[in-house]
Write a protein that holds these residues in place. Structure first.
Motif, PDB file in Angstrom:
ATOM      1  N   TYR A   1       0.841  -1.191   0.000  1.00  0.00           N
ATOM      2  CA  TYR A   1       0.000   0.000   0.000  1.00  0.00           C
ATOM      3  C   TYR A   1       0.877   1.242   0.000  1.00  0.00           C
ATOM      4  CZ  TYR A   1      -3.592  -3.332   1.433  1.00  0.00           C
ATOM      5  OH  TYR A   1      -4.435  -4.407   1.485  1.00  0.00           O
ATOM      6  N   PHE A   2       0.502   2.234  -0.836  1.00  0.00           N
ATOM      7  CA  PHE A   2       1.211   3.499  -0.920  1.00  0.00           C
ATOM      8  C   PHE A   2       0.165   4.613  -0.827  1.00  0.00           C
ATOM      9  CE2 PHE A   2       3.377   0.256  -3.331  1.00  0.00           C
ATOM     10  CZ  PHE A   2       4.674   0.332  -2.864  1.00  0.00           C
ATOM     11  N   GLY A   3       0.346   5.533   0.118  1.00  0.00           N
ATOM     12  CA  GLY A   3      -0.699   6.528   0.320  1.00  0.00           C
ATOM     13  C   GLY A   3      -0.184   7.885   0.741  1.00  0.00           C
TER      14      GLY A   3
ATOM     15  N   PHE B   1     -10.333  17.242  10.611  1.00  0.00           N
ATOM     16  CA  PHE B   1     -10.625  16.451   9.422  1.00  0.00           C
ATOM     17  C   PHE B   1      -9.476  16.538   8.413  1.00  0.00           C
ATOM     18  CE2 PHE B   1     -12.179  20.636   8.216  1.00  0.00           C
ATOM     19  CZ  PHE B   1     -11.780  20.749   6.898  1.00  0.00           C
ATOM     20  N   GLY B   2      -9.460  15.567   7.492  1.00  0.00           N
ATOM     21  CA  GLY B   2      -8.461  15.534   6.448  1.00  0.00           C
ATOM     22  C   GLY B   2      -8.913  14.588   5.346  1.00  0.00           C
ATOM     23  N   ILE B   3      -8.082  14.434   4.347  1.00  0.00           N
ATOM     24  CA  ILE B   3      -8.378  13.530   3.240  1.00  0.00           C
ATOM     25  C   ILE B   3      -7.148  12.662   2.978  1.00  0.00           C
ATOM     26  CG2 ILE B   3     -10.112  14.985   2.128  1.00  0.00           C
ATOM     27  CD1 ILE B   3      -7.940  15.951   0.221  1.00  0.00           C
ATOM     28  N   GLY B   4      -7.378  11.550   2.304  1.00  0.00           N
ATOM     29  CA  GLY B   4      -6.268  10.662   1.987  1.00  0.00           C
ATOM     30  C   GLY B   4      -6.558   9.864   0.733  1.00  0.00           C
ATOM     31  N   ALA B   5      -5.517   9.286   0.181  1.00  0.00           N
ATOM     32  CA  ALA B   5      -5.647   8.425  -0.987  1.00  0.00           C
ATOM     33  C   ALA B   5      -4.631   7.299  -0.861  1.00  0.00           C
ATOM     34  CB  ALA B   5      -5.423   9.204  -2.278  1.00  0.00           C
ATOM     35  N   THR B   6      -5.023   6.106  -1.292  1.00  0.00           N
ATOM     36  CA  THR B   6      -4.167   4.928  -1.163  1.00  0.00           C
ATOM     37  C   THR B   6      -4.192   4.118  -2.449  1.00  0.00           C
ATOM     38  OG1 THR B   6      -4.679   4.790   1.200  1.00  0.00           O
ATOM     39  CG2 THR B   6      -3.692   2.844   0.180  1.00  0.00           C
ATOM     40  N   TYR B   7      -3.016   3.699  -2.885  1.00  0.00           N
ATOM     41  CA  TYR B   7      -2.918   2.785  -4.028  1.00  0.00           C
ATOM     42  C   TYR B   7      -2.483   1.427  -3.507  1.00  0.00           C
ATOM     43  CZ  TYR B   7      -1.291   0.500  -8.265  1.00  0.00           C
ATOM     44  OH  TYR B   7      -1.102  -0.401  -9.282  1.00  0.00           O
ATOM     45  N   ARG B   8      -3.257   0.392  -3.847  1.00  0.00           N
ATOM     46  CA  ARG B   8      -2.922  -0.964  -3.419  1.00  0.00           C
ATOM     47  C   ARG B   8      -2.305  -1.721  -4.591  1.00  0.00           C
ATOM     48  NH1 ARG B   8      -7.880  -4.425  -2.325  1.00  0.00           N
ATOM     49  NH2 ARG B   8      -7.747  -4.694  -4.583  1.00  0.00           N
ATOM     50  N   MET B   9      -1.102  -2.225  -4.393  1.00  0.00           N
ATOM     51  CA  MET B   9      -0.428  -3.040  -5.402  1.00  0.00           C
ATOM     52  C   MET B   9      -0.627  -4.512  -5.058  1.00  0.00           C
ATOM     53  SD  MET B   9       3.609  -3.082  -6.480  1.00  0.00           S
ATOM     54  CE  MET B   9       3.544  -1.363  -6.999  1.00  0.00           C
ATOM     55  N   ARG B  10      -0.997  -5.294  -6.027  1.00  0.00           N
ATOM     56  CA  ARG B  10      -1.290  -6.706  -5.787  1.00  0.00           C
ATOM     57  C   ARG B  10      -0.056  -7.459  -5.298  1.00  0.00           C
ATOM     58  NH1 ARG B  10       0.325 -10.398  -9.577  1.00  0.00           N
ATOM     59  NH2 ARG B  10       1.143  -9.627 -11.560  1.00  0.00           N
ATOM     60  N   SER B  11      -0.272  -8.626  -4.747  1.00  0.00           N
ATOM     61  CA  SER B  11       0.824  -9.434  -4.233  1.00  0.00           C
ATOM     62  C   SER B  11       1.679  -9.980  -5.380  1.00  0.00           C
ATOM     63  CB  SER B  11       0.275 -10.594  -3.397  1.00  0.00           C
ATOM     64  OG  SER B  11      -0.502 -11.459  -4.205  1.00  0.00           O
ATOM     65  N   PHE B  12       2.951 -10.222  -5.072  1.00  0.00           N
ATOM     66  CA  PHE B  12       3.896 -10.799  -6.028  1.00  0.00           C
ATOM     67  C   PHE B  12       4.617 -11.948  -5.347  1.00  0.00           C
ATOM     68  CE2 PHE B  12       3.187  -6.579  -7.733  1.00  0.00           C
ATOM     69  CZ  PHE B  12       3.123  -6.802  -9.099  1.00  0.00           C
ATOM     70  N   GLY B  13       4.085 -13.129  -5.504  1.00  0.00           N
ATOM     71  CA  GLY B  13       4.699 -14.314  -4.932  1.00  0.00           C
ATOM     72  C   GLY B  13       4.279 -14.625  -3.516  1.00  0.00           C
ATOM     73  N   GLY B  14       3.603 -13.685  -2.848  1.00  0.00           N
ATOM     74  CA  GLY B  14       3.177 -13.914  -1.479  1.00  0.00           C
ATOM     75  C   GLY B  14       1.767 -14.441  -1.397  1.00  0.00           C
TER      76      GLY B  14
END
Length: 265
Positions: free
Chosen positions: A103-105, A114-127
């Motif tokens: 995860y990268f955010g 209050f605040g805002i956020g965004a997250t990019y989820r990268m799929r698993s690689f071998g795990g």
């Protein structure tokens, strides 16, 4: 023709199951900070016993903006099934080694509450073989500093996974409620994560009438952790223990458990 049809059905079933085993941890929502956490987690999910090395880090540019990343590496994974009544025992080394979903955010907190956020989820690689889709998540963050020692917080989330191999996961919404309490050198934290699929997933290999996977699942994860700070004068270091459990078809067919020993700088 029947063989092809059965193949597509099998693919859809397997991917629906995989969508129900997210590795995302239930973590408390904090203000932007600079920190690094390393840990080792042992877990059991649907008769699969695993060990993972965890790493999470956050870099705050100031009190309002930060970037963060989280990943884990699976070191061991065994399938062990027991049925007391029929005396059926199954034991298998899944030989799964590699990175789980990462995860990268970012977080932006322009105001105290209050605040805002965004997250990019990268799929698993071998795990972990369940997190097979990339995804993007948006967050609306809420904070309530009850006192100097107690922070109450939460978030409202919307998650969309990207299609892969002609399979389109359904969008999800969710929420997190958390608290962080720091009495002296100790720190107690807990978080509850809820996820609900907004729309059913689509198996694009099937005819349009059969594409819907009827997987409008929901799930909840609960996490609690306790830690103590050491070496305050030189390099403040927290050493702690966390326990997490999950229920609901979105995260697995059975109740899951996770124990993690961690160190945070």
């Amino acid at each position: 023709m029947k063989t092809g049809f059965l193949k597509y059905v099998a693919i859809g079933v397997l991917w629906c199951v995989s969508l129900g085993n997210a590795l995302e941890h239930a973590l408390p929502i904090r203000y932007p900070e600079r920190s690094l956490m390393l840990g080792y987690a042992a877990s059991v999910m649907d008769d699969i016993y695993s060990g993972d090395v965890d790493a999470r880090g956050e870099f705050a540019f100031n009190k309002r903006v930060s970037l963060w990343a989280s990943t884990s590496f699976r070191t061991v994974s065994y399938l062990y099934e027991v049925s007391h009544f029929e005396q059926i025992h199954g034991y298998l080394n899944l030989q799964t080694y590699g990175f789980n979903a990462s995860y990268f955010g970012m977080k932006y907190v322009p105001a105290k509450h209050f605040g805002i956020g965004a997250t990019y989820r990268m799929r698993s690689f071998g795990g972990d073989r369940d997190e097979i889709f990339h995804g993007l998540e948006t967050n609306f963050l809420l904070f309530y500093p009850f006192s100097e020692r107690l922070l109450l917080s939460g978030s409202l989330d919307l998650l969309k996974s990207f299609p892969r191999h002609d399979f389109e996961p359904g969008a999800e919404w969710g929420a997190v409620a958390s608290l962080v309490y720091k009495p002296g050198k100790w720190e107690y934290e807990s978080a509850i994560l809820y996820r609900k699929r907004l729309q059913e997933s689509l198996n694009l290999n099937m005819e349009r009438h059969y594409q819907g996977q009827k997987d409008n699942y929901a799930g909840v994860k609960v996490r609690g952790a306790i830690s103590r700070v050491f070496f305050e004068e030189n390099l403040p270091t927290r050493i702690g223990l966390a326990y997490e459990t999950n229920r609901g078809n979105l995260f697995g067919r059975e109740t899951g458990h996770l124990i993690e020993l961690f160190i945070r700088f």
